[in-house]
Design an enzyme around this catalytic site. Sequence first.
Site, PDB file in Angstrom:
ATOM      1  N   LYS A   3       0.742  -1.029  -0.094  1.00 21.52           N
ATOM      2  CA  LYS A   3       0.123   0.008   0.064  1.00 21.52           C
ATOM      3  C   LYS A   3       1.077   1.348   0.091  1.00 21.52           C
ATOM      4  O   LYS A   3       1.823   1.243   0.597  1.00 21.52           O
ATOM      5  CB  LYS A   3      -0.996  -0.010   1.393  1.00 21.52           C
ATOM      6  CG  LYS A   3      -1.828   0.910   1.192  1.00 21.52           C
ATOM      7  CD  LYS A   3      -2.916   0.827   2.607  1.00 21.52           C
ATOM      8  CE  LYS A   3      -3.920   1.531   2.728  1.00 21.52           C
ATOM      9  NZ  LYS A   3      -4.675   1.369   3.778  1.00 21.52           N
ATOM     10  N   SER A   8      -9.668   1.472   3.322  1.00 23.95           N
ATOM     11  CA  SER A   8      -8.787   2.427   2.498  1.00 23.95           C
ATOM     12  C   SER A   8      -7.632   1.444   1.786  1.00 23.95           C
ATOM     13  O   SER A   8      -7.187   1.928   0.808  1.00 23.95           O
ATOM     14  CB  SER A   8      -7.854   3.285   3.442  1.00 23.95           C
ATOM     15  OG  SER A   8      -7.100   2.509   4.227  1.00 23.95           O
ATOM     16  N   SER A  18      -9.759  -1.132   7.208  1.00 27.24           N
ATOM     17  CA  SER A  18      -9.334  -1.144   5.939  1.00 27.24           C
ATOM     18  C   SER A  18      -8.561  -2.494   5.431  1.00 27.24           C
ATOM     19  O   SER A  18      -8.009  -2.262   4.233  1.00 27.24           O
ATOM     20  CB  SER A  18      -8.120   0.199   6.203  1.00 27.24           C
ATOM     21  OG  SER A  18      -9.191   1.336   6.137  1.00 27.24           O
TER      22      SER A  18
END
Length: 542
Positions: free
Chosen positions: A127, A208, A232
Amino acid sequence: MNRRHFLRNGSLASLAVGSLTVASCNEVATEKKEPTKLTDDVFKDDFELNEVTIEVLQQKMQSGELTATSITKLYLDRIAAIDKSGPSLNAVIELNPDAIAIAEAMDKERKSGKVRGPMHGIPVLIKDNINTADKMMTTAGASALTGNIAATDAFIVQQLRSAGAVLLGKTNLSEWANFRSERSTSGWSSRGGQTKCPYRLDRNPSGSSAGTGSAVAANLCAVAIGTETNGSIISPSSVNGIVGIKPTVGLLSRTGIIPISATQDTAGPMARTVKDAAIFLAALAGVDEADAVTRNSMGKASKDYSASLATSTLSGKRIGVEQSFLHGHEGVVQLYKNAIETLKAQGAIIIETDLMKSINDIEGEYDVLLYEFKDGVNKYLSTATAPVKSIEEVMAFNKKNEATAMPFFKQEILEKSNAKGDLSSKEYTTALHNILQSRGIIDALLKEHQLDAIAAVSNGVACCIDLINGDYDTGFSFSTPAAIAGYPHITLPMGMVHDLPVGISFMAGAYQEQAIIDIAYVFEQATKHRTKPGFIAAASMG
């Protein structure tokens, strides 16, 4: 973090939009007005490495059928074909120009007789809020952080490199890990644009860790790293039909990760199988002197979370099932009921529980995050190479570049966070005390019923991408209990509703990762619910 969980738990309840009345995704605004209809005539998903596991990749490298270099090239070609064209998932925000070189180095080691472990030569995506000391930026998807090149790897990236993994690139995310606006659209960032769900392309992959979830589901990598504050990892894993593990806070270091909350933040593995997630988790775990919380994991972390899977059983296991999720969308509820019957058939003893009622009464999480975000991000930016050095400067950049930085939603959360005081504020210490009461509630429930784990629906089906109204509540979310307590939580596929995946969750007490991984593995092997995405285009939906 996933902003939708605040809508369910009341912190932002007054901000929930009436999007549940939307009849279809075709009626909401997206970045492309005319979606491309994908058919077998124009797109055949015959990728050589579809659904391949870490174990199979190791076997192929050991036999010489494939090398780390050839595998890396296959994934890079896959990203070009699926992420940047074809379905255009937009899950990968940046590729690593050193990926091939890393793979070649791992091949040389293997040829010389050195294999570092199960992750040797395995391509991984991470990420874009995780520092890498290489040619790639770390921006949390924010255009304000464009140009931020980290001087040192995050601790978990050091672990990844030591394990011999090949860093393919970075995944898109909800900007600032979905902690910028109270009307945000998950999977959208000003630097990376909108990520899509590979099952239905006008559905939201959730946030997210949207890019990570979409990429793993679409076979753009072997495994990937997400991060979670509240939901997330769990929510995008559930929505994208994969396995996600949110570890106990402290099992994995947070050093070098753009923060939201020192209390709740953690990275974690996202994979297509429980075994792959377990293998990857062990590779990432480790005590980091720069992150004091990781010292609590000494003597509690396993060197191999996959070792016990072959002999794991549910016989005699006591599993609480969250009864509040036995009501709601009939398709999701039926999957949940079927899952409970599967647990019983595998020998589990089922006890109905109502944890969410107690957890929903706890106030203060939002305040904790606002205070800790300001403290953590200002500290991160003060030493970063980004052109902005504080949240205040981020907000000024966004206002100056509003047309590109804030075209759909604004920055209310940044403004509220920046207005908070320091961590000695009574409002903060009171809120922190309140949310940490969750640990006692969960521990008492586990002890009262002698539970090995608590099961629930992870999340509802993917919502539509709606850049005007933002995300909306899908009716189910089990992320908050484990998130505010800092406890481990795993999700894996439970089935499909209208071609969209739904996950089942298992959570337990601190450092009980092995227990919930074993339970999840038995459920996975008994059901085999993982389904490869179909890349259904918006125009083909009725």
